[in-house]
Design an enzyme around this catalytic site. Structure first.
Site, short mmCIF file in Angstrom:
data_model
loop_
_atom_site.label_atom_id
_atom_site.label_comp_id
_atom_site.label_asym_id
_atom_site.label_seq_id
_atom_site.Cartn_x
_atom_site.Cartn_y
_atom_site.Cartn_z
N CYS A 109 -2.81 -7.61 4.70
CA CYS A 109 -3.93 -6.70 4.99
C CYS A 109 -4.27 -5.77 3.83
CB CYS A 109 -3.62 -5.87 6.23
SG CYS A 109 -3.36 -6.86 7.72
N HIS A 251 -8.20 0.37 5.87
CA HIS A 251 -7.97 -0.89 6.58
C HIS A 251 -8.06 -0.63 8.08
CE1 HIS A 251 -6.28 -4.47 8.19
NE2 HIS A 251 -5.09 -3.94 8.46
N ASN A 281 -8.59 -6.21 13.94
CA ASN A 281 -7.98 -6.22 12.62
C ASN A 281 -8.29 -7.55 11.95
OD1 ASN A 281 -6.26 -6.41 10.41
ND2 ASN A 281 -4.47 -5.59 11.47
#
Length: 325
Positions: A109, A251, A281
């Protein structure tokens, strides 16, 4: 470097929290109250490289840069179509960027931030003048859809930026890793197996174990501690104060994480835009997708300084600063 253009791509299929409640023991209130996520986009047949290429085309059009002018393509992904060829090479072929050097970067990520920092180093050295940086992940293909602790969190998508050299003084970026915490967030593969002698066992075990596993509490504690620290660090080395930052592009993993980071930095939540409620996500794609939304909505004004901060598997984390043009 300058961010000349942004682009993103989301698959058309949308899975809501109510949809998930039909296949796993969960419900909309449980998911949204703990994560802020209401729905996610899931690919139906599209590959990671196809999503990445569509985001790249949109970014190039926004930047008014032709594919032939691109000299470097970096794709941040942990879910490439194959181990070889790399996703970046497949994007090059798809968009016709015939003069570009291409490679993938794997930092989960945090991948987009690491790729951005890497591209900046190439541009600053004078080796290239135009670069395409893409974050793209199809996490749906590596999720255990019977595990409500992980399947409710992720979605698919891609985001891209076009970078060009500039004579202006640039900002210094920060990247960190802690391999001792790697077990907190994992995705196993089986490249270490002898395919000739273990083909049958491979097919059985791969279907059972090649899935994302996560210690949610450990990752949460890591994020709310490390992200404010790295933001303070990147501000300090660039001689900037929090008051000089117009927007923090984090993020998009969990609403509670974003809120905790804002609280620890003593900054208003309004400076932390979120779109995770719509996409979940999307791993390495989350920051460039949000950046593209902010760009398209004209929320970012010329001269605005933004901080981009990522965190994820590895464990890895990092932060970058950009001035909007």
């Amino acid at each position: 470097m300058e961010i000349r253009g942004t682009g993103s791509y989301l698959p058309g299929k949308i899975i809501t929290n109510d949809d998930l409640s039909e296949v796993v023991d969960t419900n909309d209130e449980w998911i949204s109250s703990r994560t802020g996520i209401c729905q996610r986009h899931i690919s139906e047949g599209e590959t990671t490289s196809e999503m990445a290429a569509k985001a790249a085309v949109a970014a190039l059009e926004d930047a008014e840069v032709s594919p032939e002018e691109v000299e470097l393509i970096i794709v941040a992904t942990m879910t490439g179509d194959e181990a070889m060829p790399g996703t970046a090479c497949k994007v090059q072929k798809e968009i016709g960027a015939v003069h570009a050097a291409c490679f993938d970067l794997s930092a989960a990520c945090t991948g987009f931030v690491f790729a951005l920092n890497t591209a900046n180093a190439y541009l600053a050295s004078g080796m290239y003048r135009n670069a395409l940086v893409i974050g793209a992940d199809m996490v749906s293909k590596v999720i255990d859809w019977t595990d409500r602790a992980t399947c409710v969190l992720f979605g698919d998508g891609a985001g891209a930026v076009v970078l060009t050299c500039t004579d202006k003084k640039g900002y210094r970026f920060i990247s960190h890793s802690d391999g001792s915490m790697g077990n907190a967030l994992m995705l196993e593969h089986h490249y270490d197996r002898n395919l000739e002698t273990e083909q049958r066992r491979l097919s059985i075990e791969q279907s059972a174990s090649s899935k994302v596993s996560m210690d949610g509490q450990a990752v949460f504690r890591f994020a709310v501690r490390r992200v404010p620290q790295v933001i303070e660090e990147v501000l300090c080395i660039n001689g900037l104060s929090r008051e000089e930052i117009g927007c923090y592009v984090l993020h998009q993993a969990n609403q509670r994480i974003v809120e905790a980071v804002a609280k620890r930095l003593k900054e208003p939540l309004e400076k932390f835009p979120m779109n995770l409620q719509n996409y979940g996500n999307t791993s390495s794609a989350s920051i460039p997708i949000l950046l593209n939304e902010l760009d398209q909505s004209k929320r970012l004004k010329t001269g605005d300084r933004i901080v981009m901060a990522g965190f994820g598997g590895g464990l890895t984390w990092g932060a970058s600063i950009a001035e909007w043009i």
